[in-house]
Write a protein that holds these residues in place. Sequence first.
Motif, short mmCIF file in Angstrom:
data_model
loop_
_atom_site.label_atom_id
_atom_site.label_comp_id
_atom_site.label_asym_id
_atom_site.label_seq_id
_atom_site.Cartn_x
_atom_site.Cartn_y
_atom_site.Cartn_z
N GLU A 1 -0.37 5.31 -1.05
CA GLU A 1 -1.66 4.96 -1.62
C GLU A 1 -2.58 4.31 -0.58
O GLU A 1 -3.79 4.44 -0.63
N HIS A 2 -1.98 3.63 0.42
CA HIS A 2 -2.71 3.05 1.54
C HIS A 2 -2.62 4.05 2.69
O HIS A 2 -1.54 4.30 3.22
N TRP A 3 -3.75 4.66 3.05
CA TRP A 3 -3.72 5.73 4.05
C TRP A 3 -4.97 5.69 4.91
O TRP A 3 -5.85 4.88 4.69
N PHE A 4 -5.01 6.58 5.92
CA PHE A 4 -6.10 6.61 6.89
C PHE A 4 -6.63 8.04 7.02
O PHE A 4 -5.85 8.99 7.10
N ARG A 5 -7.94 8.16 7.05
CA ARG A 5 -8.60 9.45 7.24
C ARG A 5 -9.39 9.36 8.54
O ARG A 5 -10.23 8.48 8.71
N HIS B 1 -8.25 14.44 9.71
CA HIS B 1 -6.81 14.22 9.84
C HIS B 1 -6.45 13.09 8.88
O HIS B 1 -7.21 12.14 8.73
N GLU B 2 -5.27 13.20 8.22
CA GLU B 2 -4.84 12.16 7.29
C GLU B 2 -3.47 11.62 7.70
O GLU B 2 -2.59 12.39 8.06
N PHE B 3 -3.34 10.29 7.64
CA PHE B 3 -2.11 9.61 8.05
C PHE B 3 -1.82 8.45 7.10
O PHE B 3 -2.72 7.98 6.41
N SER B 4 -0.58 7.98 7.11
CA SER B 4 -0.24 6.75 6.41
C SER B 4 0.67 5.93 7.32
O SER B 4 1.17 6.42 8.33
N LEU B 5 0.87 4.67 6.95
CA LEU B 5 1.79 3.83 7.71
C LEU B 5 3.19 4.38 7.55
O LEU B 5 3.57 4.82 6.47
N ASP B 6 3.95 4.38 8.63
CA ASP B 6 5.33 4.83 8.58
C ASP B 6 6.12 3.83 7.74
O ASP B 6 5.81 2.64 7.73
N ALA B 7 7.12 4.29 7.03
CA ALA B 7 7.94 3.41 6.22
C ALA B 7 8.55 2.33 7.10
O ALA B 7 8.94 2.59 8.24
N ASP B 8 8.60 1.12 6.58
CA ASP B 8 9.20 0.03 7.34
C ASP B 8 10.68 0.31 7.54
O ASP B 8 11.36 0.80 6.64
#
Length: 71
Positions: free
Chosen positions: A44-48, A57-64
């Motif tokens: 739900e928390h992501w970067f465009r 381009h779309e990315f999200s934080l890698d799982a901890d």
Amino acid sequence: MARYRVDELFGEDVIATNDADADDALRAVEDVTGRVISPRALQEHWFRLTDKSGTIHEFSLDADPATVFSK
């Protein structure tokens, strides 16, 4: 180096915007966040990221990483 607009989103709401210069979109978002990034926007928390040509381009934080417990 290319310039990217980095939008940080929670759901569909933009919560922050930054500009970054980097060799590629993944490095740009890692520079802005200072965190390891997943090449897929599955959270739900992501970067465009949008480059000069309009490519998105779309990315999200890698799982901890798993927490390590020691005795």
